[in-house]
Scaffold this active site. Structure first.
Site, PDB file in Angstrom:
ATOM      1  N   GLU A 160     -31.006  22.323  15.549  1.00 61.25           N
ATOM      2  CA  GLU A 160     -32.377  21.788  15.610  1.00 61.25           C
ATOM      3  C   GLU A 160     -32.880  21.672  14.180  1.00 61.25           C
ATOM      4  O   GLU A 160     -32.966  22.670  13.453  1.00 61.25           O
ATOM      5  CB  GLU A 160     -33.298  22.714  16.420  1.00 61.25           C
ATOM      6  CG  GLU A 160     -34.741  22.208  16.412  1.00 61.25           C
ATOM      7  CD  GLU A 160     -35.745  23.175  17.052  1.00 61.25           C
ATOM      8  OE1 GLU A 160     -35.375  23.952  17.944  1.00 61.25           O
ATOM      9  OE2 GLU A 160     -36.918  23.143  16.626  1.00 61.25           O
TER      10      GLU A 160
ATOM     11  N   ARG B  13     -40.556  19.931   9.483  1.00 57.17           N
ATOM     12  CA  ARG B  13     -41.547  20.703   8.729  1.00 57.17           C
ATOM     13  C   ARG B  13     -41.474  20.459   7.243  1.00 57.17           C
ATOM     14  O   ARG B  13     -42.276  20.998   6.488  1.00 57.17           O
ATOM     15  CB  ARG B  13     -41.327  22.197   8.966  1.00 57.17           C
ATOM     16  CG  ARG B  13     -41.705  22.600  10.356  1.00 57.17           C
ATOM     17  CD  ARG B  13     -41.457  24.075  10.589  1.00 57.17           C
ATOM     18  NE  ARG B  13     -41.294  24.288  12.006  1.00 57.17           N
ATOM     19  CZ  ARG B  13     -40.958  25.431  12.560  1.00 57.17           C
ATOM     20  NH1 ARG B  13     -40.742  26.481  11.806  1.00 57.17           N
ATOM     21  NH2 ARG B  13     -40.835  25.524  13.865  1.00 57.17           N
TER      22      ARG B  13
ATOM     23  N   LYS C 271     -38.230  24.727  25.993  1.00 57.49           N
ATOM     24  CA  LYS C 271     -38.126  25.729  24.936  1.00 57.49           C
ATOM     25  C   LYS C 271     -39.196  26.771  25.252  1.00 57.49           C
ATOM     26  O   LYS C 271     -40.320  26.407  25.617  1.00 57.49           O
ATOM     27  CB  LYS C 271     -38.412  25.052  23.593  1.00 57.49           C
ATOM     28  CG  LYS C 271     -38.676  26.001  22.438  1.00 57.49           C
ATOM     29  CD  LYS C 271     -38.653  25.247  21.120  1.00 57.49           C
ATOM     30  CE  LYS C 271     -39.200  26.087  19.987  1.00 57.49           C
ATOM     31  NZ  LYS C 271     -38.655  25.702  18.685  1.00 57.49           N
TER      32      LYS C 271
HETATM   33  C1  3PG Z   1     -38.860  27.653  15.848  1.00 57.40           C
HETATM   34  O1  3PG Z   1     -39.506  26.708  15.520  1.00 57.40           O
HETATM   35  O2  3PG Z   1     -38.142  27.643  16.856  1.00 57.40           O
HETATM   36  C2  3PG Z   1     -38.991  28.914  15.084  1.00 57.40           C
HETATM   37  O3  3PG Z   1     -39.483  28.740  13.813  1.00 57.40           O
HETATM   38  C3  3PG Z   1     -37.774  29.701  15.058  1.00 57.40           C
HETATM   39  O4  3PG Z   1     -38.227  30.975  15.159  1.00 57.40           O
HETATM   40  P1  3PG Z   1     -37.661  32.124  14.238  1.00 57.40           P
HETATM   41  O5  3PG Z   1     -37.915  31.695  12.825  1.00 57.40           O
HETATM   42  O6  3PG Z   1     -38.471  33.342  14.621  1.00 57.40           O
HETATM   43  O7  3PG Z   1     -36.209  32.272  14.548  1.00 57.40           O
END
Ligand code: 3PG
Length: 224
Positions: free
Chosen positions: A56, A60, A144
């Site tokens: 993914e 950002r 999700k």
């Molecule tokens: C996302 O967008 O899925 C999160 O930023 C991932 O979460 P994590 O950084 O806590 O793994």
């Protein structure tokens, strides 16, 4: 007839089969925020070679779309999800760069509606039963669960399975090597996502071998 049966009767499911075939390839989906365009391909390649073939890439960062283009070209066998899609306009950008699927952190009616018509399937982000119910009404069956740990984690997912047992999730947010297993043990969890496979310090150091090892550890430990 239960509420669920009547909803099922009215609405088609929204590309559940496509999403399943992507998620079944991946117990773990690394979540990437690529800061420097030159890191895009070596980073994705290290994860892919470590055995994580579904990535993914979040919108950002400024170079995200260009990064996705380059990764799609360099690693055509990888499945690329475009993440942090907040609006239909960004959904369209994801389509244009060849996304295999779209991931959203949360959902709006506009996104749910757009996703139903798009050729690219969406994994909509939900954190509550109400959001799940809205998605369900549009025909979505795969979600999700974000932010997973902050929204009740494994306990919340177990509770979701009471009213909506057919929903399946990719939890992300606060998941790492030490708690991924707890999620993957649930019937409703297809795979988990997280940024723990792409630590900033290793990316800044261009330590692709270390990232490949992290990916390999996750791929071997959480193999279906
Ligand atoms: C996302 O967008 O899925 C999160 O930023 C991932 O979460 P994590 O950084 O806590 O793994």
């Amino acid at each position: 007839m239960t509420l669920q049966q009547s909803i099922d009767k009215q609405l088609p499911s929204t590309r559940t089969t496509e999403l399943d075939s992507i998620c079944l390839k991946a117990e773990v989906i690394p979540v990437l925020a690529i800061q420097r365009i030159e890191d895009a391909v070596p980073l994705a390649r290290a994860l892919f070679e470590g055995g994580l073939t579904v990535l993914e890439i979040t919108l950002r960062t400024d170079c995200a779309l260009e990064a996705i283009r380059r990764i799609k070209e360099a690693l055509p066998q990888a499945s690329i999800g475009v993440g942090t899609v907040l609006t239909p306009a960004q959904y369209r950008q994801a389509e244009e760069v060849g996304a295999d699927f779209v991931v959203t952190p949360g959902t709006t009616e506009a996104l749910y509606r757009y996703g139903v018509t798009s050729p690219v399937p969406m994994l909509p982000g939900v954190a509550t039963v109400s959001e799940l119910m809205t998605g369900w009404q549009y025909g979505y069956r795969r979600f999700k669960f974000f932010p997973a740990e902050a929204s009740g984690g494994v306990k919340a997912l177990k509770a979701f399975a009471g009213p909506i047992p057919e929903a399946r999730f990719c939890p992300t947010g606060g998941i790492g090597i030490n708690n991924a297993e707890d999620y993957l043990a649930l019937k409703s969890v297809m795979c988990v996502g997280g940024s723990w496979l792409t630590p900033k310090s290793l990316i800044d150091a261009e330590d692709w071998d270390a990232i490949r090892s992290l990916a390999r550890e996750a791929a071997e430990r959480f193999h279906h």
